[in-house]
Design a protein around this motif. Structure first.
Motif, short mmCIF file in Angstrom:
data_model
loop_
_atom_site.label_atom_id
_atom_site.label_comp_id
_atom_site.label_asym_id
_atom_site.label_seq_id
_atom_site.Cartn_x
_atom_site.Cartn_y
_atom_site.Cartn_z
N PRO A 128 0.97 -1.33 0.06
CA PRO A 128 -0.42 0.33 0.20
C PRO A 128 0.72 1.10 0.35
O PRO A 128 1.87 1.57 0.22
N PHE A 129 0.07 2.78 -0.75
CA PHE A 129 1.29 3.05 -0.53
C PHE A 129 -0.02 4.81 -0.30
O PHE A 129 -1.34 4.51 -0.68
N SER A 130 0.08 5.87 -0.04
CA SER A 130 -0.44 7.08 -0.06
C SER A 130 -0.05 8.09 -0.79
O SER A 130 -0.72 9.23 -0.35
N ASP A 131 1.32 8.48 -1.02
CA ASP A 131 1.83 9.14 -1.77
C ASP A 131 1.88 9.24 -3.91
O ASP A 131 2.53 8.02 -3.49
N ASN A 132 1.31 9.90 -3.95
CA ASN A 132 1.32 10.15 -5.68
C ASN A 132 3.29 9.83 -5.92
O ASN A 132 3.65 9.14 -6.90
N ASP A 133 3.79 10.66 -5.08
CA ASP A 133 5.53 10.77 -5.68
C ASP A 133 5.53 8.96 -5.65
O ASP A 133 6.82 9.14 -5.92
N PHE A 134 5.53 8.30 -4.11
CA PHE A 134 5.76 7.40 -4.52
C PHE A 134 5.51 6.27 -5.35
O PHE A 134 6.64 5.36 -5.77
N VAL A 135 4.51 6.44 -6.13
CA VAL A 135 4.03 5.78 -7.52
C VAL A 135 5.61 6.07 -9.04
O VAL A 135 6.26 5.20 -9.52
N ASN A 136 5.44 7.22 -8.85
CA ASN A 136 6.22 8.20 -9.63
C ASN A 136 7.30 7.94 -9.78
O ASN A 136 8.51 7.65 -10.67
N SER A 137 8.22 7.19 -7.98
CA SER A 137 9.24 7.49 -8.25
C SER A 137 9.92 6.31 -8.18
O SER A 137 11.07 5.87 -8.86
N HIS A 138 8.69 5.11 -8.67
CA HIS A 138 9.34 3.81 -9.09
C HIS A 138 8.91 3.62 -10.70
O HIS A 138 9.38 2.74 -10.72
#
Length: 363
Positions: A128-138
């Motif tokens: 799970p994640f809550s920060d869209n930056d987490f997706v973009n960085s991946h």
């Protein structure tokens, strides 16, 4: 061919099955495990193609993270290896220091890419994640890999615009099944348990979960079943949970309850598991194994990863979310209907290894 392999090296039966499937599929590849955990020399002692890189010092960045290593550029002779496989399930979860962790774990695939060597990710889910930056960085991180194959469509949909992203069902469906008649069926119910006290997001449900497990154990004991409490990962508290449940049940039921702790002997654990008539499973792979072995299963869903794969397999509807367990009555425990073509599912699961098959020249 020499390949580095990184995984969750914590003696968790689900993650160790990933490794078993990988080593069985590629017996001619030399696998170098990025861990100093000596246990893995014992677990895979009958595999001549598995080597532990003992000289590495391990840094753990969170309980469910893949191992990464300090000063990795100085510790590895990169030229010796043809590539890297990262194999695991919940290895992309947002933690408090996810940016630092992502930078650290990018070192190895980045170095290999610059040397024109290939890296692969097999079997993961995202979040799970809550920060869209987490997706973009991946997205940037995944660009370092030749191929990334997720195990659920929800994870895949986040990155489907990337050309190297694919999806197939869970890699453990590739486990070779022993179809011999050596399995002695017992009139038994198997419970796969987790320790909610160790999970911050689930801690509030701990009392209800424990109470309901005790109620279910005593219910099936009264019906004449023996009870197997399965600990999939002692390090994560499964064994302490099993012991706690056995202590709490009535004296008249204790003799019917056995605790089966995974101690690194994969085959022995699976023999006990396959002997059950019904699995009431919390662990993700308790459900996968039940489906694989055609055992009736009632999922206790503690994470979206379980819900997502049941959705993908068109098996949603049966089971209970852990947050709703207070309302569960033992007589309403209705297993998943046996409506999947397991041979078809297992055949599809081979696609997890499609890109790696091409790379090593297996097919």
């Amino acid at each position: 061919m020499r390949m580095l392999v990184n995984a969750y090296f914590a003696k968790n039966i689900g993650d160790d099955l990933f490794l078993k499937v990988l080593f069985d599929r590629y017996p001619d590849v030399e696998w170098y495990l990025l861990t100093s955990n000596k246990t893995y020399r014992e677990i895979f002692s009958n595999y001549n193609n598995v080597v532990i890189l003992r000289s590495l010092s391990v840094n753990f960045f969170g309980l469910r993270k893949v191992d990464v290593f300090s000063k990795i550029n100085n510790l590895l002779n990169f030229w010796k290896y043809d590539g890297l496989v990262i194999i695991g399930g919940s290895i992309f979860m947002e933690g408090p220091d996810w940016k630092g962790f992502l930078t650290s774990k990018s070192i190895l695939p980045d170095k290999l890419k610059k040397l024109n060597k290939k890296s692969f990710i097999i079997g993961a889910n995202f979040g799970p994640f809550s920060d869209n930056d987490f997706v973009n960085s991946h997205k940037k991180y995944f660009s370092l890999f030749e191929d990334v194959c997720f195990r659920d469509f929800n994870s895949y949909s986040l990155f489907k615009d990337l050309k190297n992203i694919r999806v197939s069902t869970d890699a453990v469906f590739n486990l070779k099944k022993d179809d011999s008649n050596s399995i002695v069926m017992e009139r038994s119910i198997g419970f796969s348990l987790i320790n909610l006290e160790k999970r911050e997001d689930l801690r509030n449900y701990n009392t209800v979960y424990n109470d309901k497990i005790v109620e279910l154990v005593e219910y099936y004991s009264k019906l004449g079943f023996s009870i197997n409490l399965f600990s999939f990962c002692e390090q994560e508290g499964d064994l302490s949970m099993c012991n706690n449940i056995k202590q709490r049940i009535g004296v008249e039921h204790k003799s019917k309850v056995k605790i089966i702790n995974y101690n690194g002997n994969i085959d022995a654990f699976l023999v006990k598991y396959r002997s059950c008539d019904l699995i009431i499973g919390t662990r993700f792979h308790s459900i996968i194994l039940a489906l694989l072995y055609n055992i009736n299963v009632f999922p206790i869903i503690y994470s979206n990863k379980t819900h997502n794969i049941l959705n993908d397999l068109n098996l949603e509807g049966n089971g209970v979310f852990i947050k709703n367990m207070e309302k569960l009555k033992p007589e309403n425990v209705i297993p998943i209907p046996n409506k999947i073509d397991i041979d078809k599912v297992c055949d599809e699961a081979t696609n997890q290894f499609k890109a790696l098959d091409l790379f090593v020249g297996k097919y």
